[in-house]
Design a protein around this motif. Structure first.
Motif, PDB file in Angstrom:
ATOM      1  N   VAL A   1       0.841  -1.378  -0.320  1.00 52.58           N
ATOM      2  CA  VAL A   1      -0.188   0.316   0.315  1.00 52.58           C
ATOM      3  C   VAL A   1       1.067   1.332   0.148  1.00 52.58           C
ATOM      4  CG1 VAL A   1      -1.259   0.866   1.284  1.00 52.58           C
ATOM      5  CG2 VAL A   1      -1.889  -0.763   1.109  1.00 52.58           C
ATOM      6  N   ALA A   2       1.522   1.714   0.607  1.00 53.29           N
ATOM      7  CA  ALA A   2       2.653   2.599   0.634  1.00 53.29           C
ATOM      8  C   ALA A   2       3.397   2.787  -0.334  1.00 53.29           C
ATOM      9  CB  ALA A   2       4.000   1.865   1.754  1.00 53.29           C
ATOM     10  N   LEU A   3       3.879   1.395  -1.043  1.00 56.10           N
ATOM     11  CA  LEU A   3       4.426   1.687  -2.546  1.00 56.10           C
ATOM     12  C   LEU A   3       3.453   2.117  -3.408  1.00 56.10           C
ATOM     13  CD1 LEU A   3       6.866   1.101  -4.740  1.00 56.10           C
ATOM     14  CD2 LEU A   3       5.659  -0.977  -5.072  1.00 56.10           C
ATOM     15  N   THR A   4       2.111   1.764  -3.434  1.00 60.29           N
ATOM     16  CA  THR A   4       0.848   2.062  -4.423  1.00 60.29           C
ATOM     17  C   THR A   4       0.688   3.839  -4.552  1.00 60.29           C
ATOM     18  OG1 THR A   4       0.060  -0.241  -4.825  1.00 60.29           O
ATOM     19  CG2 THR A   4      -1.077   1.641  -5.601  1.00 60.29           C
ATOM     20  N   LEU A   5       1.054   3.852  -2.894  1.00 58.50           N
ATOM     21  CA  LEU A   5       0.298   5.051  -3.010  1.00 58.50           C
ATOM     22  C   LEU A   5       1.690   6.119  -3.136  1.00 58.50           C
ATOM     23  CD1 LEU A   5      -0.670   5.160   1.038  1.00 58.50           C
ATOM     24  CD2 LEU A   5      -2.583   5.681  -1.550  1.00 58.50           C
ATOM     25  N   LEU A   6       3.046   6.090  -3.129  1.00 50.50           N
ATOM     26  CA  LEU A   6       3.866   6.689  -3.400  1.00 50.50           C
ATOM     27  C   LEU A   6       4.094   6.474  -5.132  1.00 50.50           C
ATOM     28  CD1 LEU A   6       6.892   8.371  -2.766  1.00 50.50           C
ATOM     29  CD2 LEU A   6       7.759   6.333  -2.705  1.00 50.50           C
ATOM     30  N   HIS A   7       3.854   5.649  -5.195  1.00 57.23           N
ATOM     31  CA  HIS A   7       3.540   5.603  -7.204  1.00 57.23           C
ATOM     32  C   HIS A   7       2.848   6.588  -7.706  1.00 57.23           C
ATOM     33  CE1 HIS A   7       6.874   2.452  -9.135  1.00 57.23           C
ATOM     34  NE2 HIS A   7       5.996   1.450  -8.352  1.00 57.23           N
ATOM     35  N   GLU A   8       1.392   6.227  -7.058  1.00 57.46           N
ATOM     36  CA  GLU A   8       0.629   7.188  -7.795  1.00 57.46           C
ATOM     37  C   GLU A   8       0.376   8.603  -6.964  1.00 57.46           C
ATOM     38  OE1 GLU A   8      -2.645   5.908  -9.761  1.00 57.46           O
ATOM     39  OE2 GLU A   8      -0.573   4.580 -10.083  1.00 57.46           O
TER      40      GLU A   8
ATOM     41  N   ARG B   1       4.868  14.402 -10.637  1.00 53.90           N
ATOM     42  CA  ARG B   1       6.074  14.422 -11.015  1.00 53.90           C
ATOM     43  C   ARG B   1       5.413  13.809 -12.957  1.00 53.90           C
ATOM     44  NH1 ARG B   1      11.539  15.654  -8.648  1.00 53.90           N
ATOM     45  NH2 ARG B   1      12.667  14.730 -11.655  1.00 53.90           N
ATOM     46  N   PRO B   2       5.127  14.092 -13.582  1.00 56.64           N
ATOM     47  CA  PRO B   2       4.716  13.205 -15.047  1.00 56.64           C
ATOM     48  C   PRO B   2       5.469  12.711 -16.136  1.00 56.64           C
ATOM     49  CG  PRO B   2       3.419  14.923 -15.032  1.00 56.64           C
ATOM     50  CD  PRO B   2       3.664  15.232 -14.380  1.00 56.64           C
ATOM     51  N   GLU B   3       6.600  13.858 -15.558  1.00 57.13           N
ATOM     52  CA  GLU B   3       7.698  13.682 -16.969  1.00 57.13           C
ATOM     53  C   GLU B   3       8.992  12.313 -17.058  1.00 57.13           C
ATOM     54  OE1 GLU B   3       8.419  16.080 -13.904  1.00 57.13           O
ATOM     55  OE2 GLU B   3       7.065  16.385 -15.064  1.00 57.13           O
ATOM     56  N   ASP B   4       8.966  12.710 -15.139  1.00 59.52           N
ATOM     57  CA  ASP B   4       9.698  11.413 -14.527  1.00 59.52           C
ATOM     58  C   ASP B   4       9.852  10.646 -14.078  1.00 59.52           C
ATOM     59  OD1 ASP B   4      10.629  13.222 -12.745  1.00 59.52           O
ATOM     60  OD2 ASP B   4      12.398  13.281 -13.119  1.00 59.52           O
ATOM     61  N   ALA B   5       8.010  10.420 -13.968  1.00 61.54           N
ATOM     62  CA  ALA B   5       7.948   9.535 -12.664  1.00 61.54           C
ATOM     63  C   ALA B   5       7.683   7.825 -13.274  1.00 61.54           C
ATOM     64  CB  ALA B   5       6.462  10.180 -11.768  1.00 61.54           C
ATOM     65  N   PRO B   6       8.086   7.178 -12.239  1.00 61.27           N
ATOM     66  CA  PRO B   6       7.519   5.387 -12.612  1.00 61.27           C
ATOM     67  C   PRO B   6       6.665   5.458 -13.305  1.00 61.27           C
ATOM     68  CG  PRO B   6       9.864   5.183 -11.058  1.00 61.27           C
ATOM     69  CD  PRO B   6       8.904   6.647 -11.201  1.00 61.27           C
TER      70      PRO B   6
ATOM     71  N   ALA C   1      15.684   5.647 -10.553  1.00 58.25           N
ATOM     72  CA  ALA C   1      16.291   5.389  -9.405  1.00 58.25           C
ATOM     73  C   ALA C   1      15.415   5.109  -8.445  1.00 58.25           C
ATOM     74  CB  ALA C   1      17.404   7.300  -8.972  1.00 58.25           C
ATOM     75  N   MET C   2      14.409   6.298  -9.221  1.00 57.71           N
ATOM     76  CA  MET C   2      13.121   6.257  -8.345  1.00 57.71           C
ATOM     77  C   MET C   2      12.393   4.922  -8.111  1.00 57.71           C
ATOM     78  SD  MET C   2      10.726   9.748  -8.855  1.00 57.71           S
ATOM     79  CE  MET C   2      11.242  10.286 -10.395  1.00 57.71           C
TER      80      MET C   2
END
Length: 145
Positions: free
Chosen positions: A15-22, A28-33, A122-123
């Motif tokens: 859940v922590a991972l998904t919240l961070l991703h989303e 940062r749409p230009e470089d976020a995974p 890196a992200m």
């Protein structure tokens, strides 16, 4: 290994991972995974091989998010409930992050979602590592309770 604490810890990490991703993909749409894009591509590919109907984009996104939380939760549950849970979380998270950078291309899912820039790479590694650390910390807290 105690099953319920391990599954709880794994779910917390996922859940922590998904919240961070989303959150970051919106900021940062230009470089976020874009693990959501990889998941949707993978699901479309599987459905196509099974000759199953393709869902609309909203349904596809929702199913992908649920699948991500479930699969990452099960993966992170391998931190276990021993006193080494935090170290295991660190290792599992780092391995998942490296896999997230290296595996999409060979799996036929494209490379841009996790390899667009060095920052994206890196992200990806950092976020999966963070998910593993959250899982390990929750497992440790549950063990000490």
């Amino acid at each position: 290994m105690k099953l319920l604490p391990s599954l709880t810890a794994g779910l917390a990490g996922a859940v922590a991972l998904t919240l961070l991703h989303e959150t970051v993909r919106r900021l940062r749409p230009e470089d976020a995974p874009r693990m959501d894009v990889l998941g949707m591509r993978g699901l479309r590919k599987l459905l196509g091989k099974a000759d199953a109907p393709q869902p609309d984009n909203d349904t596809l996104f929702n199913v992908t998010m649920a699948g991500d939380v479930l699969s990452n939760g099960l993966y992170y549950s391998m931190v276990g409930s021993s006193r080494h849970a935090l170290e295991r979380g660190l290792a599992l998270g780092a391995l998942a992050g490296v896999g997230g950078v290296l595996l999409p291309g060979p799996m036929g899912l494209g490379t841009a979602p996790t390899n667009r820039t060095p920052q994206t790479q890196a992200m990806t590694v950092a976020w999966y590592t963070m998910g593993g650390l959250v899982a390990g910390a929750v497992a440790r807290a549950l063990r000490n309770r």
